[in-house]
Design a protein around this motif. Structure first.
Motif, PDB file in Angstrom:
ATOM      1  N   ALA A 229      20.852   3.263   3.462  1.00 26.84           N
ATOM      2  CA  ALA A 229      20.171   2.590   2.351  1.00 26.84           C
ATOM      3  C   ALA A 229      18.756   2.180   2.744  1.00 26.84           C
ATOM      4  O   ALA A 229      17.793   2.377   1.981  1.00 26.84           O
ATOM      5  CB  ALA A 229      20.974   1.370   1.907  1.00 26.84           C
ATOM      6  N   ALA A 230      18.598   1.618   3.940  1.00 27.08           N
ATOM      7  CA  ALA A 230      17.282   1.147   4.378  1.00 27.08           C
ATOM      8  C   ALA A 230      16.289   2.300   4.498  1.00 27.08           C
ATOM      9  O   ALA A 230      15.151   2.213   4.025  1.00 27.08           O
ATOM     10  CB  ALA A 230      17.409   0.415   5.711  1.00 27.08           C
ATOM     11  N   ASP A 231      16.711   3.376   5.133  1.00 27.59           N
ATOM     12  CA  ASP A 231      15.815   4.527   5.305  1.00 27.59           C
ATOM     13  C   ASP A 231      15.394   5.115   3.960  1.00 27.59           C
ATOM     14  O   ASP A 231      14.208   5.403   3.718  1.00 27.59           O
ATOM     15  CB  ASP A 231      16.495   5.618   6.131  1.00 27.59           C
ATOM     16  CG  ASP A 231      16.435   5.353   7.622  1.00 27.59           C
ATOM     17  OD1 ASP A 231      15.672   4.464   8.040  1.00 27.59           O
ATOM     18  OD2 ASP A 231      17.151   6.038   8.374  1.00 27.59           O
ATOM     19  N   ARG A 232      16.352   5.300   3.077  1.00 29.74           N
ATOM     20  CA  ARG A 232      16.050   5.987   1.822  1.00 29.74           C
ATOM     21  C   ARG A 232      15.256   5.105   0.859  1.00 29.74           C
ATOM     22  O   ARG A 232      14.404   5.608   0.124  1.00 29.74           O
ATOM     23  CB  ARG A 232      17.357   6.494   1.197  1.00 29.74           C
ATOM     24  CG  ARG A 232      17.966   7.575   2.079  1.00 29.74           C
ATOM     25  CD  ARG A 232      19.317   8.082   1.627  1.00 29.74           C
ATOM     26  NE  ARG A 232      19.797   9.071   2.601  1.00 29.74           N
ATOM     27  CZ  ARG A 232      20.956   9.700   2.531  1.00 29.74           C
ATOM     28  NH1 ARG A 232      21.781   9.456   1.512  1.00 29.74           N
ATOM     29  NH2 ARG A 232      21.308  10.570   3.460  1.00 29.74           N
ATOM     30  N   ILE A 233      15.516   3.825   0.890  1.00 33.90           N
ATOM     31  CA  ILE A 233      14.735   2.919   0.046  1.00 33.90           C
ATOM     32  C   ILE A 233      13.332   2.746   0.617  1.00 33.90           C
ATOM     33  O   ILE A 233      12.340   2.736  -0.130  1.00 33.90           O
ATOM     34  CB  ILE A 233      15.456   1.560  -0.096  1.00 33.90           C
ATOM     35  CG1 ILE A 233      16.742   1.741  -0.912  1.00 33.90           C
ATOM     36  CG2 ILE A 233      14.543   0.530  -0.761  1.00 33.90           C
ATOM     37  CD1 ILE A 233      17.653   0.529  -0.915  1.00 33.90           C
ATOM     38  N   ALA A 234      13.214   2.646   1.941  1.00 31.34           N
ATOM     39  CA  ALA A 234      11.891   2.508   2.566  1.00 31.34           C
ATOM     40  C   ALA A 234      11.013   3.709   2.238  1.00 31.34           C
ATOM     41  O   ALA A 234       9.835   3.556   1.880  1.00 31.34           O
ATOM     42  CB  ALA A 234      12.034   2.356   4.080  1.00 31.34           C
ATOM     43  N   TRP A 235      11.584   4.901   2.352  1.00 33.83           N
ATOM     44  CA  TRP A 235      10.807   6.095   2.023  1.00 33.83           C
ATOM     45  C   TRP A 235      10.581   6.210   0.521  1.00 33.83           C
ATOM     46  O   TRP A 235       9.460   6.439   0.053  1.00 33.83           O
ATOM     47  CB  TRP A 235      11.521   7.355   2.516  1.00 33.83           C
ATOM     48  CG  TRP A 235      10.858   8.602   2.020  1.00 33.83           C
ATOM     49  CD1 TRP A 235       9.694   9.160   2.475  1.00 33.83           C
ATOM     50  CD2 TRP A 235      11.301   9.434   0.933  1.00 33.83           C
ATOM     51  NE1 TRP A 235       9.390  10.288   1.741  1.00 33.83           N
ATOM     52  CE2 TRP A 235      10.347  10.477   0.790  1.00 33.83           C
ATOM     53  CE3 TRP A 235      12.400   9.391   0.069  1.00 33.83           C
ATOM     54  CZ2 TRP A 235      10.485  11.476  -0.176  1.00 33.83           C
ATOM     55  CZ3 TRP A 235      12.523  10.388  -0.898  1.00 33.83           C
ATOM     56  CH2 TRP A 235      11.572  11.407  -1.004  1.00 33.83           C
ATOM     57  N   GLY A 236      11.641   6.030  -0.259  1.00 30.22           N
ATOM     58  CA  GLY A 236      11.548   6.202  -1.705  1.00 30.22           C
ATOM     59  C   GLY A 236      10.550   5.261  -2.339  1.00 30.22           C
ATOM     60  O   GLY A 236       9.854   5.620  -3.298  1.00 30.22           O
ATOM     61  N   HIS A 237      10.464   4.035  -1.807  1.00 33.15           N
ATOM     62  CA  HIS A 237       9.533   3.064  -2.389  1.00 33.15           C
ATOM     63  C   HIS A 237       8.107   3.270  -1.903  1.00 33.15           C
ATOM     64  O   HIS A 237       7.154   3.011  -2.650  1.00 33.15           O
ATOM     65  CB  HIS A 237       9.973   1.639  -2.050  1.00 33.15           C
ATOM     66  CG  HIS A 237       9.051   0.599  -2.607  1.00 33.15           C
ATOM     67  ND1 HIS A 237       9.035   0.270  -3.951  1.00 33.15           N
ATOM     68  CD2 HIS A 237       8.088  -0.159  -2.032  1.00 33.15           C
ATOM     69  CE1 HIS A 237       8.106  -0.641  -4.167  1.00 33.15           C
ATOM     70  NE2 HIS A 237       7.519  -0.923  -3.028  1.00 33.15           N
ATOM     71  N   ASN A 238       7.912   3.734  -0.680  1.00 34.98           N
ATOM     72  CA  ASN A 238       6.572   3.755  -0.085  1.00 34.98           C
ATOM     73  C   ASN A 238       5.904   5.123  -0.044  1.00 34.98           C
ATOM     74  O   ASN A 238       4.717   5.213   0.290  1.00 34.98           O
ATOM     75  CB  ASN A 238       6.627   3.162   1.321  1.00 34.98           C
ATOM     76  CG  ASN A 238       6.888   1.671   1.276  1.00 34.98           C
ATOM     77  OD1 ASN A 238       6.014   0.881   0.955  1.00 34.98           O
ATOM     78  ND2 ASN A 238       8.128   1.287   1.570  1.00 34.98           N
ATOM     79  N   ALA A 239       6.629   6.188  -0.368  1.00 35.59           N
ATOM     80  CA  ALA A 239       5.969   7.488  -0.496  1.00 35.59           C
ATOM     81  C   ALA A 239       4.890   7.387  -1.569  1.00 35.59           C
ATOM     82  O   ALA A 239       5.056   6.679  -2.570  1.00 35.59           O
ATOM     83  CB  ALA A 239       6.988   8.558  -0.860  1.00 35.59           C
ATOM     84  N   ILE A 240       3.779   8.068  -1.346  1.00 42.19           N
ATOM     85  CA  ILE A 240       2.593   7.988  -2.220  1.00 42.19           C
ATOM     86  C   ILE A 240       2.136   6.535  -2.346  1.00 42.19           C
ATOM     87  O   ILE A 240       1.638   6.110  -3.378  1.00 42.19           O
ATOM     88  CB  ILE A 240       2.829   8.615  -3.615  1.00 42.19           C
ATOM     89  CG1 ILE A 240       3.727   9.845  -3.554  1.00 42.19           C
ATOM     90  CG2 ILE A 240       1.485   8.990  -4.252  1.00 42.19           C
ATOM     91  CD1 ILE A 240       3.998  10.485  -4.900  1.00 42.19           C
ATOM     92  N   SER A 241       2.353   5.750  -1.294  1.00 44.61           N
ATOM     93  CA  SER A 241       1.985   4.335  -1.282  1.00 44.61           C
ATOM     94  C   SER A 241       2.603   3.598  -2.466  1.00 44.61           C
ATOM     95  O   SER A 241       1.996   2.708  -3.056  1.00 44.61           O
ATOM     96  CB  SER A 241       0.458   4.166  -1.301  1.00 44.61           C
ATOM     97  OG  SER A 241       0.094   2.880  -0.867  1.00 44.61           O
ATOM     98  N   GLY A 242       3.827   3.973  -2.790  1.00 44.80           N
ATOM     99  CA  GLY A 242       4.541   3.309  -3.877  1.00 44.80           C
ATOM    100  C   GLY A 242       4.144   3.771  -5.259  1.00 44.80           C
ATOM    101  O   GLY A 242       4.691   3.286  -6.258  1.00 44.80           O
ATOM    102  N   GLN A 243       3.215   4.718  -5.348  1.00 44.16           N
ATOM    103  CA  GLN A 243       2.713   5.173  -6.652  1.00 44.16           C
ATOM    104  C   GLN A 243       3.524   6.377  -7.134  1.00 44.16           C
ATOM    105  O   GLN A 243       3.012   7.490  -7.272  1.00 44.16           O
ATOM    106  CB  GLN A 243       1.222   5.509  -6.523  1.00 44.16           C
ATOM    107  CG  GLN A 243       0.395   4.302  -6.091  1.00 44.16           C
ATOM    108  CD  GLN A 243      -0.988   4.677  -5.603  1.00 44.16           C
ATOM    109  OE1 GLN A 243      -1.985   4.393  -6.245  1.00 44.16           O
ATOM    110  NE2 GLN A 243      -1.044   5.324  -4.444  1.00 44.16           N
TER     111      GLN A 243
END
Length: 457
Positions: A229-243
């Motif tokens: 959960a941590a890895d996928r949420i960290a990447w999913g939220h912050n890819a493209i700087s969250g945009q």
């Protein structure tokens, strides 16, 4: 006269010639699009980096996904274009009638793309439009000027103007385009601009697809694999700087595991972007200083448990976790579209579902759990465009899964067959038996109307 009317009229006349309806024309446009992407891959990637430091993986993603969409249509166009025979009432079928669905192109299609994936989210709808036999006018985002300029240079080299054309610019150019009588409009972007597009479309009753966004809910319950959960949420939220329109917008985490989850989420962020993410080659920048200022205003210092630093001039915001967040916080009032993640503790999932379902419907939603009853409660109780269980974001690039929002987060679906269907008019026909005597016309006296109507049973 509208300065873009000649572009539309040129495409309209070409479309009315019926040239676009052939399989050969459609395949030729797909081939041209593929050549443009492959032969200019490095130029596209460089433009993405110049516009907002998009990292290498995210650059290539913007090329490989449209290539995959092209491959899908190339392999499936023959089948997608076939008339589809459907079941009709047995009496009509037995008497020599048939039900057939034809898919026909709408015509000249305006595709307005966003900045966050300025290649992928402009070309994916365009590819679907061309596969369905439409002509296309592309409007790339003005906030990614290098990408827009590249499209302006390349489109005329690979496409005839009557098939595909491009218009660059900002609000003024979009306003001028929306004055024209397009046959279809495909818009990807914010709900605010979508309302402008929808009002313009309403003037001419123009069919459209709106792919928007919203605050995408994410739930992590006490049975979840926290590392995953941590890895996928960290990447999913912050890819493209969250945009990213499908980024997890906020996380509800069960109170019993909240501290552990946040600890692992911090570790994931450091692993991905380092102790100094501003120096990371894998972390994009905000698109404008104005957006950097907006998102940084959501950072409440007393709730920062990770990150919190920002540089307005450098268009940088550090991956930030806010905990414990509440619905009164600034970050919870709208789609964040930046690397600031509110985390809310919860005790009762049913209460969480009760709260979320009363918010505007989101484009995406996610749950991390091993409890099927909890998963079922979340999926059945919350309405959203699409999402994942024990995963984030990736559902939106699978061509067998229709992609799009619901209500506030969008209208219509696309990708794969859904994209072909969205960009095609469904022409439903009853093919009658020319020799069938069916007298259901006045005068009715003395006629066995019930027997005639039984054909429709």
């Amino acid at each position: 006269m509208n300065r873009y009317a000649s572009i539309l009229n040129c495409q309209k006349e070409f479309f009315l010639s019926d040239a676009t309806k052939s399989l050969a024309w459609r395949l030729d446009q797909l081939d041209r699009m593929e050549r443009m992407l492959r032969e200019n891959q490095q130029a596209f990637c460089s433009a993405l980096y110049e516009d907002f430091h998009k990292p290498p993986f995210e650059q290539l993603f913007e090329i490989t996904v449209p290539l995959g969409v092209i491959d899908y249509y190339r392999k499936n166009l023959v089948e997608l274009m076939k008339p589809q025979h459907v079941a009709i009432p047995k009496g009509l079928e037995a008497s020599g009638n048939a039900g057939v669905i034809y898919k026909e192109p709408y015509g000249v299609t305006l595709v307005i793309g966003p900045f966050n994936a300025p290649i992928l989210l402009l070309l994916d709808p365009a590819i679907a439009a061309l596969a369905a036999g439409n002509t296309v006018i592309l409007k790339p985002a003005n906030t990614t000027p290098k990408v827009a300029s590249l499209f302006q240079a390349l489109i005329p080299k690979y496409f005839s103007p009557e098939a595909v054309n491009v218009v660059t610019g900002g609000r003024e150019e979009i306003s001028a385009l929306l004055e024209l009588a397009f046959d279809f409009i495909f818009f990807t972007g914010s709900s605010t601009v979508a309302k402008v597009v929808m009002r313009a479309a309403a003037e001419r009753l123009t069919p459209m697809v709106l792919e928007l966004g919203g605050q995408n809910p994410t739930v992590v319950d006490q049975t979840a694999n926290l590392d995953v959960a941590a890895d996928r949420i960290a990447w999913g939220h912050n890819a493209i700087s969250g945009q990213w329109c499908v980024a997890p917008g906020y996380v509800y985490v069960h109170r019993s595991i909240a501290d552990e989850f946040i600890g692992r989420l911090k570790r994931s962020l450091v692993t991905m972007y380092g102790e100094k993410p501003q120096q990371s080659p894998d972390f994009a920048r905000m698109i404008t200083e104005r957006d950097t200022q907006r998102v940084s205003s959501y950072i409440l210092p007393d709730k920062v448990v990770h990150g919190g630093n920002f540089d307005i001039d450098g268009r940088f915001i550090e991956p930030t976790i806010l905990y414990p967040s509440t619905w009164d916080d600034p970050a919870m009032q709208q789609e964040i579209f930046g690397p600031v993640l509110p985390v809310l503790p919860y005790d009762d999932l049913a209460e969480v579902v009760h709260i979320i379902k009363r918010k505007p419907k989101s484009l995406a939603a996610y749950i991390f759990s091993k409890d099927q009853a909890a998963i079922d409660l979340f999926l059945s109780g919350v309405s959203f465009g699409g999402g994942c269980v024990n995963q984030t974001n990736l559902h939106c690039w699978i061509d067998s899964l229709p992609f799009g929002g619901v209500g506030y987060s969008g209208i219509g679906k696309y990708y794969g067959k859904a994209g072909f269907d969205a960009l095609s008019n469904t022409k439903a026909l009853l093919i009658g038996n020319p020799d069938l005597v069916l007298d259901v016309f006045p005068p009715y006296a003395g006629k066995d109307i019930a027997a005639s109507l039984s054909l429709f049973a």
